[in-house]
Design a protein around this motif. Structure first.
Motif, PDB file in Angstrom:
ATOM      1  N   THR A  50       0.821  -1.216   0.000  1.00 30.24           N
ATOM      2  CA  THR A  50       0.000   0.000   0.000  1.00 30.24           C
ATOM      3  C   THR A  50       0.855   1.267   0.000  1.00 30.24           C
ATOM      4  O   THR A  50       0.344   2.364   0.250  1.00 30.24           O
ATOM      5  CB  THR A  50      -0.941   0.010   1.220  1.00 30.24           C
ATOM      6  OG1 THR A  50      -0.165  -0.105   2.419  1.00 30.24           O
ATOM      7  CG2 THR A  50      -1.929  -1.141   1.144  1.00 30.24           C
ATOM      8  N   GLY A  51       2.138   1.125  -0.294  1.00 35.53           N
ATOM      9  CA  GLY A  51       3.009   2.296  -0.404  1.00 35.53           C
ATOM     10  C   GLY A  51       3.221   3.030   0.898  1.00 35.53           C
ATOM     11  O   GLY A  51       3.553   4.225   0.902  1.00 35.53           O
ATOM     12  N   TYR A  52       3.055   2.347   2.028  1.00 33.21           N
ATOM     13  CA  TYR A  52       3.281   2.904   3.366  1.00 33.21           C
ATOM     14  C   TYR A  52       2.368   4.084   3.688  1.00 33.21           C
ATOM     15  O   TYR A  52       2.622   4.846   4.625  1.00 33.21           O
ATOM     16  CB  TYR A  52       4.763   3.296   3.535  1.00 33.21           C
ATOM     17  CG  TYR A  52       5.682   2.116   3.304  1.00 33.21           C
ATOM     18  CD1 TYR A  52       5.910   1.190   4.303  1.00 33.21           C
ATOM     19  CD2 TYR A  52       6.276   1.890   2.059  1.00 33.21           C
ATOM     20  CE1 TYR A  52       6.716   0.076   4.091  1.00 33.21           C
ATOM     21  CE2 TYR A  52       7.079   0.779   1.835  1.00 33.21           C
ATOM     22  CZ  TYR A  52       7.292  -0.117   2.855  1.00 33.21           C
ATOM     23  OH  TYR A  52       8.086  -1.217   2.640  1.00 33.21           O
ATOM     24  N   LYS A  53       1.273   4.235   2.943  1.00 37.26           N
ATOM     25  CA  LYS A  53       0.347   5.343   3.194  1.00 37.26           C
ATOM     26  C   LYS A  53      -0.302   5.226   4.565  1.00 37.26           C
ATOM     27  O   LYS A  53      -0.534   6.237   5.248  1.00 37.26           O
ATOM     28  CB  LYS A  53      -0.729   5.363   2.110  1.00 37.26           C
ATOM     29  CG  LYS A  53      -0.214   5.773   0.736  1.00 37.26           C
ATOM     30  CD  LYS A  53      -1.343   5.805  -0.285  1.00 37.26           C
ATOM     31  CE  LYS A  53      -0.820   6.230  -1.650  1.00 37.26           C
ATOM     32  NZ  LYS A  53      -1.897   6.260  -2.665  1.00 37.26           N
ATOM     33  N   LEU A  54      -0.617   4.004   4.992  1.00 40.44           N
ATOM     34  CA  LEU A  54      -1.283   3.801   6.275  1.00 40.44           C
ATOM     35  C   LEU A  54      -0.330   3.984   7.453  1.00 40.44           C
ATOM     36  O   LEU A  54      -0.769   4.015   8.603  1.00 40.44           O
ATOM     37  CB  LEU A  54      -1.892   2.392   6.328  1.00 40.44           C
ATOM     38  CG  LEU A  54      -2.870   2.041   5.198  1.00 40.44           C
ATOM     39  CD1 LEU A  54      -3.319   0.593   5.321  1.00 40.44           C
ATOM     40  CD2 LEU A  54      -4.065   2.982   5.209  1.00 40.44           C
ATOM     41  N   LEU A  55       0.958   4.124   7.155  1.00 37.84           N
ATOM     42  CA  LEU A  55       1.971   4.228   8.207  1.00 37.84           C
ATOM     43  C   LEU A  55       2.442   5.667   8.422  1.00 37.84           C
ATOM     44  O   LEU A  55       3.225   5.937   9.320  1.00 37.84           O
ATOM     45  CB  LEU A  55       3.168   3.341   7.831  1.00 37.84           C
ATOM     46  CG  LEU A  55       4.206   3.005   8.897  1.00 37.84           C
ATOM     47  CD1 LEU A  55       3.596   2.114   9.978  1.00 37.84           C
ATOM     48  CD2 LEU A  55       5.415   2.306   8.261  1.00 37.84           C
ATOM     49  N   GLY A  80      14.359   5.516   1.976  1.00 34.80           N
ATOM     50  CA  GLY A  80      13.332   6.544   2.025  1.00 34.80           C
ATOM     51  C   GLY A  80      11.913   6.120   1.720  1.00 34.80           C
ATOM     52  O   GLY A  80      11.021   6.969   1.676  1.00 34.80           O
ATOM     53  N   GLU A  81      11.644   4.824   1.539  1.00 33.63           N
ATOM     54  CA  GLU A  81      10.308   4.422   1.110  1.00 33.63           C
ATOM     55  C   GLU A  81       9.246   4.666   2.176  1.00 33.63           C
ATOM     56  O   GLU A  81       8.064   4.815   1.860  1.00 33.63           O
ATOM     57  CB  GLU A  81      10.303   2.954   0.682  1.00 33.63           C
ATOM     58  CG  GLU A  81      10.646   1.972   1.789  1.00 33.63           C
ATOM     59  CD  GLU A  81      10.966   0.590   1.240  1.00 33.63           C
ATOM     60  OE1 GLU A  81      10.164  -0.330   1.451  1.00 33.63           O
ATOM     61  OE2 GLU A  81      12.022   0.446   0.591  1.00 33.63           O
ATOM     62  N   LEU A  82       9.640   4.733   3.446  1.00 30.02           N
ATOM     63  CA  LEU A  82       8.670   4.956   4.513  1.00 30.02           C
ATOM     64  C   LEU A  82       8.330   6.432   4.713  1.00 30.02           C
ATOM     65  O   LEU A  82       7.342   6.754   5.357  1.00 30.02           O
ATOM     66  CB  LEU A  82       9.188   4.392   5.846  1.00 30.02           C
ATOM     67  CG  LEU A  82       8.861   2.926   6.162  1.00 30.02           C
ATOM     68  CD1 LEU A  82       9.509   1.992   5.169  1.00 30.02           C
ATOM     69  CD2 LEU A  82       9.278   2.586   7.580  1.00 30.02           C
ATOM     70  N   LEU A  83       9.151   7.317   4.180  1.00 27.40           N
ATOM     71  CA  LEU A  83       9.006   8.741   4.461  1.00 27.40           C
ATOM     72  C   LEU A  83       8.189   9.437   3.360  1.00 27.40           C
ATOM     73  O   LEU A  83       8.633   9.547   2.216  1.00 27.40           O
ATOM     74  CB  LEU A  83      10.378   9.421   4.591  1.00 27.40           C
ATOM     75  CG  LEU A  83      11.058   9.325   5.960  1.00 27.40           C
ATOM     76  CD1 LEU A  83      11.352   7.880   6.327  1.00 27.40           C
ATOM     77  CD2 LEU A  83      12.334  10.147   5.959  1.00 27.40           C
ATOM     78  N   PRO A 106      12.815   3.624  -7.624  1.00 26.15           N
ATOM     79  CA  PRO A 106      11.615   4.234  -7.051  1.00 26.15           C
ATOM     80  C   PRO A 106      10.609   4.769  -8.063  1.00 26.15           C
ATOM     81  O   PRO A 106       9.446   4.991  -7.705  1.00 26.15           O
ATOM     82  CB  PRO A 106      12.175   5.365  -6.188  1.00 26.15           C
ATOM     83  CG  PRO A 106      13.500   5.695  -6.800  1.00 26.15           C
ATOM     84  CD  PRO A 106      14.030   4.383  -7.296  1.00 26.15           C
ATOM     85  N   THR A 107      11.033   4.973  -9.288  1.00 22.76           N
ATOM     86  CA  THR A 107      10.091   5.438 -10.307  1.00 22.76           C
ATOM     87  C   THR A 107       9.714   4.328 -11.287  1.00 22.76           C
ATOM     88  O   THR A 107       9.069   4.588 -12.302  1.00 22.76           O
ATOM     89  CB  THR A 107      10.680   6.632 -11.087  1.00 22.76           C
ATOM     90  OG1 THR A 107      11.940   6.258 -11.663  1.00 22.76           O
ATOM     91  CG2 THR A 107      10.880   7.829 -10.170  1.00 22.76           C
ATOM     92  N   LEU A 118       7.196   7.788  -1.083  1.00 25.62           N
ATOM     93  CA  LEU A 118       8.487   8.389  -1.411  1.00 25.62           C
ATOM     94  C   LEU A 118       8.365   9.351  -2.586  1.00 25.62           C
ATOM     95  O   LEU A 118       8.918  10.460  -2.555  1.00 25.62           O
ATOM     96  CB  LEU A 118       9.513   7.295  -1.722  1.00 25.62           C
ATOM     97  CG  LEU A 118      10.920   7.768  -2.109  1.00 25.62           C
ATOM     98  CD1 LEU A 118      11.955   6.756  -1.640  1.00 25.62           C
ATOM     99  CD2 LEU A 118      11.066   7.971  -3.611  1.00 25.62           C
ATOM    100  N   ARG A 119       7.636   8.943  -3.632  1.00 26.14           N
ATOM    101  CA  ARG A 119       7.535   9.796  -4.820  1.00 26.14           C
ATOM    102  C   ARG A 119       6.905  11.151  -4.494  1.00 26.14           C
ATOM    103  O   ARG A 119       7.302  12.173  -5.063  1.00 26.14           O
ATOM    104  CB  ARG A 119       6.765   9.073  -5.921  1.00 26.14           C
ATOM    105  CG  ARG A 119       7.572   7.967  -6.599  1.00 26.14           C
ATOM    106  CD  ARG A 119       6.915   7.499  -7.871  1.00 26.14           C
ATOM    107  NE  ARG A 119       5.738   6.694  -7.614  1.00 26.14           N
ATOM    108  CZ  ARG A 119       5.730   5.363  -7.564  1.00 26.14           C
ATOM    109  NH1 ARG A 119       6.869   4.693  -7.742  1.00 26.14           N
ATOM    110  NH2 ARG A 119       4.628   4.691  -7.341  1.00 26.14           N
TER     111      ARG A 119
END
Length: 340
Positions: A50-55, A80-83, A106-107, A118-119
């Motif tokens: 889910t792209g870490y959106k819920l985190l 950086g994927e969590l930020l 990442p892209t 991240l994006r």
């Protein structure tokens, strides 16, 4: 210089190795790891997909509690994927340059929604450091301010070869080694199975191989799970030939194995790409192939020719050290770009 380093603090992670390289260069590094929020495998899979959106709220609060470390001269985000965007806004409040180092893709599209957060945060970084394959235009359309493209790197200390081959434990001696993970859709198992059926003595180390549909045919050649530390170096240096494979889903033209293998004293036998050909002189410092049949021919020839094999191995060992692609070299180049 004081560096706030946000990345994986696991002893065997490449992120940790890079932080230690910065310390060896004389910098004061404070390392914090937001991945401690991912407490179980199931939770990790959910957030990955889910792209870490819920985190994001948890990550933002995590940073707020831990960035009270004075006034760092630089913030270094590894991966950086969590930020997401709000996390970067929190970091921006420290009023210091922020660099993102990401040597994944990442892209790209291989990992689905993994890099969604991240994006959205990319415009907040002062410098984005990416592997050489990435096109600057692809990143700039996401609002990236400045891009530095670098080779993948080895670590000067972690991947240092054994002083003498006799020091390598017997369980890591092999003729042809592949060290890497089984990956769905990459067909690594099919490639290795063709080598085996052609009579090439292959040894396999890595994670997830029992998941392969060809496991029954491969398991006799399986030597164990993922390797790290001195075991990883031993398996490279203890092999006569090391097979290097790319992840096509990740749009690789080279990988960390492309430099770790030669630095650790192994002979690199990898897919022929423009990046590989720019790094090593073919048949002199490394050997390359376009398909499995060419790889079979190369392995047969080199296994039968100790003198030529040793010549290529030594030349590759010497060449990689001139490329300036150790962690300390890459970190120095990044700091120089930021005028530190």
């Amino acid at each position: 210089m004081d560096i706030l380093y946000i990345g994986n603090d696991s002893f065997h992670s490449t992120s940790y190795h890079r932080a230690m390289a910065l310390k060896r260069l004389g910098h004061r590094v404070t390392l914090i790891n937001p991945k401690t929020l991912l407490r179980s495998g199931l939770v990790r899979k959910l957030h990955f997909r889910t792209g870490y959106k819920l985190l994001q709220r948890q990550v933002t609060n995590f940073l707020k509690k831990r960035i009270n470390v004075g006034n760092p001269d630089l913030i270094w985000v590894n991966g950086g994927e969590l930020l997401g965007r709000k996390s970067l806004q929190v970091l921006k409040a420290l009023r210091t340059p922020i660099v993102l180092y990401n040597n994944d893709d990442p892209t790209g599209t291989r990992d689905g929604r993994r890099f969604d957060s991240l994006r959205k945060a990319l415009p907040y970084y002062d410098l984005c450091v990416v592997r050489l394959e990435k096109e600057e235009d692809e990143l700039l359309k996401y609002g990236v301010r400045q891009v530095l493209r670098v080779y993948m790197s080895y670590d000067e200390e972690v991947h240092k070869p054994f002083d003498h081959p006799s020091e390598i434990p017997a369980q890591f001696i092999s003729d042809v080694a592949f060290i890497g993970t089984w990956m769905r859709h990459e067909k690594r198992d099919e490639f290795l199975l063709k080598l085996i059926r052609a009579g090439i003595p292959v040894s396999i180390w890595g994670a997830r191989w029992p998941k392969s549909p060809h496991w029954d045919a491969l398991k006799a050649h399986y030597r164990g799970g993922a390797l790290s530390g001195r075991d990883y170096v031993a398996a490279i240096q203890g092999a006569k030939i090391c097979i290097g494979m790319l992840s096509h889903g990740n749009r690789d033209l080279h990988t960390r194995r492309s430099v770790e293998t030669t630095y650790a004293g192994g002979l690199l036998c990898a897919q022929r790409t423009a990046v590989h050909l720019g790094m090593y002189e073919e048949n002199q410092e490394a050997v390359f192939w376009d398909d499995v049949d060419e790889c079979i021919g190369i392995c047969r020839r080199l296994l039968a020719d100790d003198k030529q094999r040793e010549h290529i191995r030594k030349a590759g060992y010497d060449k990689v050290r001139t490329l300036k692609v150790g962690n300390e070299d890459i970190c120095t180049a990044i700091l120089k770009r930021l005028n530190f």
